[in-house]
Design a protein around this motif. Structure first.
Motif, PDB file in Angstrom:
ATOM      1  N   PHE A 150       0.833  -1.202   0.000  1.00 59.09           N
ATOM      2  CA  PHE A 150       0.000   0.000   0.000  1.00 59.09           C
ATOM      3  C   PHE A 150       0.866   1.249   0.000  1.00 59.09           C
ATOM      4  O   PHE A 150       2.066   1.193   0.284  1.00 59.09           O
ATOM      5  N   GLU A 151       0.234   2.364  -0.334  1.00 57.27           N
ATOM      6  CA  GLU A 151       0.886   3.669  -0.245  1.00 57.27           C
ATOM      7  C   GLU A 151      -0.038   4.638   0.463  1.00 57.27           C
ATOM      8  O   GLU A 151      -1.218   4.774   0.098  1.00 57.27           O
ATOM      9  N   ASN A 152       0.482   5.307   1.485  1.00 60.62           N
ATOM     10  CA  ASN A 152      -0.182   6.457   2.083  1.00 60.62           C
ATOM     11  C   ASN A 152       0.472   7.707   1.510  1.00 60.62           C
ATOM     12  O   ASN A 152       1.696   7.833   1.560  1.00 60.62           O
ATOM     13  N   ARG A 153      -0.329   8.646   0.992  1.00 64.40           N
ATOM     14  CA  ARG A 153       0.258   9.891   0.471  1.00 64.40           C
ATOM     15  C   ARG A 153      -0.457  11.084   1.088  1.00 64.40           C
ATOM     16  O   ARG A 153      -1.677  11.209   0.997  1.00 64.40           O
ATOM     17  N   ILE A 179      -3.336  11.938   5.610  1.00 64.65           N
ATOM     18  CA  ILE A 179      -3.463  10.497   5.816  1.00 64.65           C
ATOM     19  C   ILE A 179      -2.709  10.062   7.072  1.00 64.65           C
ATOM     20  O   ILE A 179      -3.006   9.042   7.677  1.00 64.65           O
ATOM     21  N   GLY A 188       6.039   3.655  -0.338  1.00 61.05           N
ATOM     22  CA  GLY A 188       4.909   2.870   0.124  1.00 61.05           C
ATOM     23  C   GLY A 188       5.390   1.872   1.155  1.00 61.05           C
ATOM     24  O   GLY A 188       6.539   1.927   1.619  1.00 61.05           O
ATOM     25  N   TYR A 236      -4.065  10.481  -0.634  1.00 59.47           N
ATOM     26  CA  TYR A 236      -4.744   9.262  -1.048  1.00 59.47           C
ATOM     27  C   TYR A 236      -4.138   8.051  -0.356  1.00 59.47           C
ATOM     28  O   TYR A 236      -3.033   8.100   0.195  1.00 59.47           O
ATOM     29  N   ILE A 237      -4.880   6.956  -0.403  1.00 62.90           N
ATOM     30  CA  ILE A 237      -4.385   5.643  -0.011  1.00 62.90           C
ATOM     31  C   ILE A 237      -4.572   4.718  -1.202  1.00 62.90           C
ATOM     32  O   ILE A 237      -5.653   4.671  -1.802  1.00 62.90           O
ATOM     33  N   ALA A 288      -4.408   0.853  -1.961  1.00 59.43           N
ATOM     34  CA  ALA A 288      -4.406  -0.387  -1.188  1.00 59.43           C
ATOM     35  C   ALA A 288      -4.596  -1.581  -2.113  1.00 59.43           C
ATOM     36  O   ALA A 288      -5.630  -1.689  -2.788  1.00 59.43           O
ATOM     37  N   THR A 342      -9.318   8.850  -1.899  1.00 57.58           N
ATOM     38  CA  THR A 342      -8.903  10.031  -1.153  1.00 57.58           C
ATOM     39  C   THR A 342      -9.960  10.359  -0.119  1.00 57.58           C
ATOM     40  O   THR A 342     -11.159  10.122  -0.336  1.00 57.58           O
TER      41      THR A 342
END
Length: 392
Positions: free
Chosen positions: A179-182, A186, A195, A311-312, A314, A338
Motif C-alpha cells: 500500500f501507499e499512504n500519500r 493520511i 509505500g 490518497y491511499i 491499497a 482520497t
C-alpha cells in the motif's frame, strides 16, 4: 512502453535488517555498499491481542511512538546516503529499493512474557510476528508516484510482485498487503515518495469479509463473486473510469469514500505475483494515469499549481494458506481513494463510520466517476491529440 528487465540484489543494514535493490541496470554494486551507521541490533516488541467481541486481532506496537516524524528535507532517512549524510539506504543512488522497517508494527522477535490466564483472564495474546517493509519508488525526494516514468512504475510493479511471492511463501504469513499512504492528511510521517508492505500473521478483517462473501456467492450461484462484480460494472458502464486491454477501473456502485476507484485485471488472478508480463506492463501505465488524475481533482484557484491530493492506494490480495498457496477464489484488485471530498474539506470518519462501521458517502459514485474520468491525463490526450507530447 518497452518492458525492462529488473535486476535484484540483496544486502544488510548495520542492524541486520534486509535491504533489496531493484535496479534497471545490471551490476550497480549497490547491495555491497556498507551501512556506516552505528545502529544497535534490530529488535521489536509487537504483540497481537484478540478482541472476542469482533473476532479480530489488534496489533500492539508501543515501540513505534519514537519513530521518525516529519524530519526536514535534508534529514530524510529515505534519501540515498550522500557523503556524511547517512540514511536507511547506504547506496548513493537507487531506482527502487525495499527494506525492513526500522519501526515495524509486525516483526519476528522474542515476545514479551505473556500474563498467565489466572492473572488476566480477559487477555488472549500472541507474538506480533510478521514483517513490515518500506518501498522507496525513487531516490528523488521531491517527486511523487505520479511523477514516475512508465518504466520506473513498471519497476515498482515488479518489486511488489516479487515481495508478494517471497513474503507469501513464509509459514508465519497469512496475507501480504502492499500500500501507499500519500499526504499528511493520511498521517504520513516521511515525505519521500514511498509505500509499505505488511505481511500479516492473520487475515485482516477486510480480506476476511471479502473471502467469506466470495465463498457464499460460490455456494449460492456456482460463480465467482469478483468476476460478477467486474462484469456487472462493465455492463452498467456509468461508473467506468478507464479501460484497457487487460485492466478496468471503476467507481464502485456502493463507494464508501467521496472519490474511490477499484482497478481489476480482466483476467482474474489472486495476487500481484500471478500477473503476466502484458498485465504488468499495462498496469504500470494505467496506475500512473489514475494517480495523476487524482492529483488534479482539487485545484486551488489563483495558486498556479494543484495541491497534492491525499490518497491511499491499497492492494487487495488473496489470503495464503500455511503452505504459501493463495486462495484461488479471490480476485486481486487495487482500491485507490482520497479522504478529500472538496477543496479544503476532508471526509471525517465520525460517529457512524468510526463507531458503527456504517458508512455515509457525501458524493454520488456516478458523479465521482465522471470527475475522475475527465481528470485523467489519458482522457485529456485523447480529447486534444496535438497536445499529447505535453502530457507527462
Amino acid at each position: 512502453m518497452r518492458t525492462r528487465q529488473v535486476f535484484r540484489s540483496t544486502g544488510r543494514l548495520a542492524d541486520g535488517r534486509e535491504i533489496i535493490y531493484y535496479d534497471e541496470s545490471p551490476d550497480t554494486g549497490r547491495a555491497e555498499v556498507a551501512d556506516r551507521r552505528p545502529l544497535p541490533p534490530f529488535s521489536s516488541g509487537s504483540q497481537l491481542r484478540y478482541d472476542p467481541l469482533l473476532d479480530e486481532w489488534v496489533t500492539l506496537a508501543a515501540h513505534r511512538q519514537n519513530r521518525t516524524f516529519l524530519p526536514p528535507p535534508d534529514e530524510c532517512p529515505l534519501d540515498p546516503t550522500r557523503g556524511d549524510r547517512l540514511s536507511e539506504i547506504p547506496a548513493g543512488d537507487y531506482d527502487v529499493v525495499v527494506f525492513e522497517n526500522r519501526f515495524p508494527s509486525l516483526a519476528p522477535a522474542p515476545a514479551p512474557p505473556e500474563p498467565a490466564a489466572d492473572d488476566d483472564p480477559a487477555l488472549t495474546a500472541r507474538p506480533g510476528a510478521g514483517r513490515c517493509e518500506v518501498v522507496c519508488f525513487t531516490s528523488d525526494h521531491s517527486a511523487s508516484f505520479g511523477d514516475l516514468s512508465p518504466e520506473r512504475a513498471r519497476t515498482v510493479v515488479e518489486a511488489w510482485a516479487d515481495r508478494t511471492e517471497a513474503l507469501g511463501a513464509r509459514s508465519d504469513v497469512a496475507h501480504v498487503y502492499p500500500f501507499e499512504n500519500r499526504g499528511i492528511e493520511i498521517g504520513v510521517t516521511l515525505q519521500h515518495p514511498h509505500g509499505q508492505i505488511y505481511a500479516y500473521p492473520f487475515v485482516p478483517p477486510r480480506i476476511e469479509a471479502m473471502t467469506e462473501a466470495a465463498r457464499k456467492h460460490r455456494a449460492a450461484t456456482g460463480g465467482n463473486l469478483f468476476d460478477r462484480v467486474v462484469a456487472d460494472e462493465r455492463r452498467a458502464g456509468t461508473r467506468i473510469v478507464t479501460e484497457g486491454e487487460h485492466w478496468t477501473a471503476f467507481v464502485p456502485a456502493a463507494a464508501r469514500w467521496p472519490y474511490e476507484v477499484r482497478l481489476f485485471p480482466l483476467r482474474r488472478v489472486s495476487t500481484l505475483a500471478e500477473l503476466d508480463t502484458a498485465q504488468r506492463d499495462e498496469l504500470a501505465r494505467m496506475y500512473l494515469d489514475l494517480v495523476r488524475g487524482f492529483d488534479t481533482l482539487f485545484p486551488q484557484p489563483g495558486e498556479g499549481t494543484d495541491p497534492p491530493t491525499p490518497y491511499i492506494a491499497a492492494w487487495h490480495q488473496a489470503p495464503v494458506a500455511p503452505d504459501g498457496t493463495p486462495d484461488g477464489e479471490f480476485g486481486l484488485h487495487l482500491q485507490l481513494f482520497t479522504l478529500r471530498r472538496a477543496p479544503g474539506k476532508l471526509k471525517y470518519l465520525a460517529g457512524s463510520e468510526s463507531g458503527m462501521a456504517a458508512w455515509i458517502n457525501d458524493v454520488a459514485p456516478e458523479d465521482a466517476a465522471e470527475r475522475i474520468r475527465t481528470a485523467l491525463p489519458s482522457q485529456a490526450a485523447a480529447a486534444h491529440p496535438t497536445d499529447s507530447k505535453e502530457q507527462r
